[in-house]
Design a protein around this motif. Structure first.
Motif, short mmCIF file in Angstrom:
data_model
loop_
_atom_site.label_atom_id
_atom_site.label_comp_id
_atom_site.label_asym_id
_atom_site.label_seq_id
_atom_site.Cartn_x
_atom_site.Cartn_y
_atom_site.Cartn_z
N THR A 105 53.41 63.18 109.53
CA THR A 105 54.84 63.87 109.69
C THR A 105 55.80 62.98 109.05
O THR A 105 56.75 63.06 109.71
CB THR A 105 54.85 64.08 111.08
OG1 THR A 105 55.16 62.95 111.92
CG2 THR A 105 53.69 65.11 111.77
N THR A 106 55.45 62.17 107.90
CA THR A 106 56.42 61.24 107.48
C THR A 106 57.32 61.80 106.51
O THR A 106 58.21 61.14 105.75
CB THR A 106 55.74 59.98 107.00
OG1 THR A 106 54.69 60.34 106.21
CG2 THR A 106 55.17 59.21 107.98
N THR A 119 59.78 64.63 104.58
CA THR A 119 60.65 65.66 105.01
C THR A 119 61.28 66.39 103.71
O THR A 119 61.03 66.00 102.72
CB THR A 119 62.15 64.99 105.69
OG1 THR A 119 62.66 64.12 104.66
CG2 THR A 119 61.67 64.18 106.76
N LYS A 144 64.30 66.75 103.07
CA LYS A 144 65.20 65.46 102.24
C LYS A 144 64.65 64.45 101.38
O LYS A 144 65.42 64.13 100.29
CB LYS A 144 66.35 64.71 103.33
CG LYS A 144 67.11 65.77 104.04
CD LYS A 144 67.78 65.17 105.01
CE LYS A 144 69.08 66.08 105.76
NZ LYS A 144 69.81 65.38 106.90
N ASP A 145 63.40 63.97 101.68
CA ASP A 145 62.75 63.23 100.61
C ASP A 145 62.45 63.96 99.40
O ASP A 145 62.76 63.43 98.33
CB ASP A 145 61.22 62.85 101.31
CG ASP A 145 61.54 61.96 102.58
OD1 ASP A 145 62.47 61.18 102.47
OD2 ASP A 145 60.70 61.92 103.29
N GLN A 190 59.14 76.55 108.28
CA GLN A 190 59.29 75.57 109.12
C GLN A 190 60.03 76.10 110.26
O GLN A 190 59.47 75.77 111.34
CB GLN A 190 60.14 74.53 108.43
CG GLN A 190 59.37 73.62 107.37
CD GLN A 190 60.51 72.76 106.73
OE1 GLN A 190 61.49 72.88 106.30
NE2 GLN A 190 59.84 71.60 106.53
N ASP A 241 59.72 70.33 111.36
CA ASP A 241 60.80 69.74 110.48
C ASP A 241 60.45 68.76 109.44
O ASP A 241 61.12 68.11 108.88
CB ASP A 241 61.98 69.06 111.44
CG ASP A 241 61.45 67.84 112.04
OD1 ASP A 241 60.28 67.43 111.84
OD2 ASP A 241 62.19 67.21 112.65
N TYR A 242 59.31 68.62 109.20
CA TYR A 242 58.56 67.74 107.86
C TYR A 242 57.78 68.84 107.14
O TYR A 242 57.61 69.83 107.16
CB TYR A 242 57.51 66.70 108.74
CG TYR A 242 56.40 67.52 109.54
CD1 TYR A 242 55.24 67.75 108.80
CD2 TYR A 242 56.53 67.35 110.81
CE1 TYR A 242 54.44 68.35 109.51
CE2 TYR A 242 55.40 68.18 111.65
CZ TYR A 242 54.37 68.47 111.23
OH TYR A 242 53.42 69.22 111.87
N HIS A 259 62.09 55.15 103.89
CA HIS A 259 61.43 55.08 105.15
C HIS A 259 61.63 53.79 105.60
O HIS A 259 60.87 53.45 106.76
CB HIS A 259 59.92 55.62 104.84
CG HIS A 259 59.59 57.11 104.62
ND1 HIS A 259 58.46 57.50 104.29
CD2 HIS A 259 60.81 57.99 104.06
CE1 HIS A 259 58.62 58.74 103.99
NE2 HIS A 259 60.05 59.25 103.99
#
Length: 421
Positions: A96-97, A99, A101-102, A229, A236-237, A266
């Motif tokens: 779950t790392t 997102t 935004k990434d 989502q 949220d990921y 991160h």
């Protein structure tokens, strides 16, 4: 007589002896038809099996390559969680790392990127009227169309407005369309329920067929990622970020840029392990080629064992032939046949068995490949290399395993051979 004439006469004499030996060898094989066929059977099966097995292996290789290529060109896949080391699973939560935004930061900050498409996926049941179908739901962005080399057959694809407003719209694959909508109903504009939520079908994807693993690439539904989502999965990921590099020359630079950017975002410093994995299709393709090449070699090697068995059969039958024709050998030696004449006679018989068995084996192998392709539905690829190699081995095996019996015959004492009963 001149030296040139003498040489020419010698060559003609050797040629005559050779073809006479070939004729005697064929006569010997014809006079023992059943024994000759059974002797050739090992060579026939071996050559045919090598050609058929290698064609299957090369067919698998081509199918895997085409499947990987169909995912998109210059594609880089980013997945959450560190890669497993020595089979050890990572701690819970490492998936779950990543997102949304990434993905947006990649598109904004890394040079050389053509398109970025984050996605999430899950299996859901779809219902349209009295029809239902369970398939994979992909929540993604409009860039997914370009990144994954897809095209819309009819209707339209999801838009950025659909992402912002979390619209309940869906683009369906051709398999889903055929399964849910019968009687030539145009799915575009129709309503479907995904889980318990109503969606409007806005487009149908063009067919891409099956992947190398047999997975139907047309059996999926695409919806806006924010809808998936927030309205469907409650997460949220993102599960995958697909990145298309602008060209093949910058793939490695883009991959390195993604790694650097995500480590910074991160908070990963020093020698700490990444909480994500970045792979490009070039490395995946290389791994796939190496794997399929190993499989092809293994299949060919297993099949080649039959050639060895066939060679042992040739040696066995030639030893029997030497025993049966001991008196004939004695008579020929008494009439002036030399060591080389007897040796060549029996070697030619062994090689003729290998040549005829190899030719029949080639026909059997090519025919088997076509039959496998037609009835089993497997992709097979026939090339000249396995045909030439297997035929060369069949001839070489005939020569190698025929050498000992031929030498035994050539070394027979003519007096003992004439006394043999």
């Amino acid at each position: 007589m001149s030296a040139t004439g003498l040489l020419s006469g010698t060559q003609k004499g050797m040629s005559n002896v050779f073809w006479e030996s070939v004729k005697i060898a064929l006569d010997a094989l014809v006079s023992n038809k059943l024994r000759s066929i059974l002797t050739m059977l090992g060579i026939i099966i071996g050559v045919g099996a090598v050609i058929a097995m290698v064609s299957i292996g090369m067919g698998v290789r081509d199918q895997v390559q085409n499947s990987i290529a169909s995912l998109g060109s210059n594609l880089i896949i980013v997945t959450p969680g560190a890669a497993s080391t020595s089979g050890v699973r990572q701690a819970a939560g490492t998936n779950t790392t990543l997102t949304l935004k990434d993905a947006q930061a990649m598109s904004r900050e890394i040079a050389g990127i053509g398109a970025v498409a984050p996605s999430v996926g899950k299996q859901y049941q779809l219902v349209a009227g009295n029809m239902n179908w369970t398939t994979s739901i992909q929540g993604t962005t409009p860039e997914f169309l370009e990144v994954r080399n897809l095209s819309v057959q009819s209707g339209s694809f999801i838009t950025n407005d659909d992402i912002e407003t979390r619209n309940r719209v869906a683009v369906i694959g051709s398999t889903v369309a055929e399964s849910l909508f019968v009687n030539s109903i145009n799915p575009v504009g129709q309503q479907v329920r995904i889980g318990n939520a109503p969606f409007t079908v806005i487009g149908i994807l063009a067919s891409k067929g099956q992947s190398a693993g047999g997975q139907d690439q047309d059996d999926m539904v695409i919806i806006p990622i924010t809808t998936a989502q927030e309205r469907m999965m409650g997460i949220d990921y993102v599960q995958t970020i697909s990145v298309q590099a602008a060209s093949s020359e910058v793939v490695d630079d883009v991959q390195e840029g993604i790694t650097t950017l995500l480590r910074s975002r991160h908070g990963i410093t020093g020698d700490k392990a990444d909480d994500f994995t970045v792979r490009n299709l070039a490395s995946v393709m290389a791994t796939a080629q190496e794997t399929t090449a190993t499989i092809t070699m293994l299949l060919g090697s297993i099949a080649a064992i039959s050639l060895l068995v066939g060679g042992i059969g040739i040696m066995n039958i030639m030893l029997v032939s030497v025993t049966e024709r001991t008196r004939e050998i004695g008579i020929r030696k008494a009439l002036g046949a030399r060591y080389a004449n007897i040796l060549m006679q029996f070697l030619i018989e062994a090689v003729v068995i290998g040549v005829i068995g190899g030719v029949i084996g080639i026909v059997v192998g090519i025919s088997s490949s076509y039959i496998i392709s037609s009835f089993a539905g497997w992709n097979t690829v026939i090339t000249s290399m396995p045909i030439l190699v297997s035929f060369g081995f069949s001839v070489g095996i005939g020569l190698f395993f025929g050498l000992y019996p031929a030498r035994k015959a050539a070394l027979l004492n003519p007096i003992d051979a004439l006394r043999y009963e």
